[in-house]
Scaffold this active site. Structure first.
Site, PDB file in Angstrom:
ATOM      1  N   PRO A 146       0.816  -1.223   0.000  1.00  0.00           N
ATOM      2  CA  PRO A 146       0.000   0.000   0.000  1.00  0.00           C
ATOM      3  C   PRO A 146       0.841   1.259   0.000  1.00  0.00           C
ATOM      4  CG  PRO A 146      -0.967  -1.619   1.444  1.00  0.00           C
ATOM      5  CD  PRO A 146       0.333  -2.206   0.973  1.00  0.00           C
ATOM      6  N   CYS A 147       0.447   2.196  -0.853  1.00  0.00           N
ATOM      7  CA  CYS A 147       1.308   3.347  -1.120  1.00  0.00           C
ATOM      8  C   CYS A 147       0.956   4.589  -0.314  1.00  0.00           C
ATOM      9  CB  CYS A 147       1.248   3.706  -2.604  1.00  0.00           C
ATOM     10  SG  CYS A 147      -0.419   4.138  -3.171  1.00  0.00           S
ATOM     11  N   GLN A 148      -0.138   4.569   0.459  1.00  0.00           N
ATOM     12  CA  GLN A 148      -0.574   5.791   1.128  1.00  0.00           C
ATOM     13  C   GLN A 148       0.500   6.443   1.998  1.00  0.00           C
ATOM     14  OE1 GLN A 148      -2.248   2.965   0.954  1.00  0.00           O
ATOM     15  NE2 GLN A 148      -4.447   3.274   0.867  1.00  0.00           N
TER      16      GLN A 148
END
Length: 402
Positions: free
Chosen positions: A93-95
């Site tokens: 996940p890139c958040q």
């Protein structure tokens, strides 16, 4: 038959092309790798909609939190042993590493999922790995401190970037790595979309990032950037499932020409349409954004109807539909997305464009094929080569030749 590789000059590669996919989402990366010639044997994701999407499209899936998954589970489900998988791929996940927001980096609980990706590779030992993410990962600090609060004498503020840690971890595992930011538009995708890509080789092979295949200007139209019209031009009146804009936003969108945004509104209307964002900084290019048929699309986001990131049709007074979203990301028309309309947009918006993923897969395969060719030539005409050939013809298992 599996013929295992060995990391010495007396071995020869005849690997399968089996891939274990982590953080698979809607499988954009996996579809592209498959088009390149790789075999996705299992996918993994925590999101229930993504898990259902993978299953609806006929793929084996291990659902659940990767932090609670042991790598041996993946091997047992695929029938592979340690060292046998050709590749592990995934986009944690890139958040935490987005160029917008607080950028907490690895201090964000989601950032720790990178360590689980590394944990899987450490145990499974694939020949290659591919990790993709937002480009912000290259500069995301391990500890985020606002500029106004930074103290150069604080050792915790000199920890470097998340990327420094990731590269160091793979170095400890003995993987050679190459990385960079690739723009999907340069690989035949009708969309500007920059993604960080990291490729690793267990056996110190000469890996490289894929060379661009498409250009803004080229004498051959086949190699020019693809534009929105080429992807969705036939769906203008048969677009299918689609989100809706509020009446207020629709009123302002009707004033925007093709390829325009809020700046094209009448001067006296702009403050009303923009509301509180009118006096904020930044270019605000996503407000009331209408795409152009004759240019590549902006980066497809997780929702086409958010005020700051609208993705509206070039000529119709509506956002892009689910199918149009999928076309710009290059999903096959028969690919099934499950969940609510919002969940479908989110799955598509988070995916890696198929054309970019295919280019990555072809780059890795070219390295593998070249290695196999070199090593086969080295043994050709020798007794060793004959032993290998005989083992293959007899269907036996070959682990090492001395």
């Amino acid at each position: 038959m599996n013929i295992k590789s060995r990391q010495n000059d007396d071995s020869i590669y005849a690997d399968n092309r089996d891939v274990i996919s982590l953080f698979s989402g809607a499988m954009g990366l996996d579809i592209g790798l498959g088009k390149a010639g790789l075999n996705i044997v299992i996918g993994q994701d925590f999101d229930a909609s993504c898990v259902k999407t993978m299953r609806e499209n006929g793929h084996k899936v291990l659902g659940g939190d990767i932090r609670e998954i042991e790598p041996q589970q993946l091997l047992e489900l695929t029938g592979l042993n340690i060292g046998e998988p050709f590749l592990i791929c995934g986009g944690p996940p890139c958040q935490p590493f987005s160029t917008a927001g607080k950028r907490l980096g690895i201090n964000d609980p989601r950032g720790s999922l990178f360590m689980d990706f590394i944990r899987m590779i450490d145990y499974i030992r694939p020949r290659f790995f591919v990790m993709e993410n937002v480009k912000g990962i290259m500069s995301a600090p391990l500890k985020h401190v606002p500029l106004s609060e930074r103290d150069e004498s604080d050792p915790e503020q000199k920890l470097g970037t998340v990327l420094d840690v990731i590269l160091a971890e793979f170095d400890k595992l003995g993987y050679k790595t190459v990385y960079g930011v690739l723009d999907a538009v340069n690989y035949g995708v009708p969309q500007f979309r920059e993604r960080f890509v990291l490729i690793g080789s267990r056996d110190n092979e000469d890996i490289f990032l894929p060379m661009p295949t498409h250009f803004q200007m080229h004498q051959n139209k086949e190699y020019q950037w693809q534009v929105v019209r080429s992807a969705i031009g036939d769906l203008e009146f048969t677009h299918g499932e689609c989100a809706a804009l509020s009446d207020e936003r629709l009123k302002f969108l009707k004033m925007i020409p093709e390829g325009g945004n809020w700046r094209d509104l009448p001067e006296d209307i702009i403050p009303i349409a923009m509301g509180g964002a009118y006096k904020s900084g930044g270019g605000k290019v996503g407000f009331y954004r209408r795409l152009s048929y004759d240019e590549p699309s902006p980066t497809v986001v997780t929702s086409p109807v958010q005020k700051a990131t609208m993705m509206c049709h070039p000529t119709q007074n509506r956002p892009l539909s689910v199918k149009e979203y999928a076309r710009i990301q290059q999903f096959p028309d028969d690919w099934v997305f499950t969940g609510t309309t919002a969940a479908k947009y989110r799955q598509i918006g988070n995916a890696v464009p198929i054309g970019l993923a295919e280019a990555i897969g072809k780059a890795v395969l070219s390295v593998a094929d070249q290695t196999s060719l070199v090593r086969t030539k080295r043994f050709r005409g020798t007794n060793v080569h004959n032993k290998i050939r005989n083992a293959i013809e007899l269907g036996g298992n070959l682990y090492a030749v001395k």
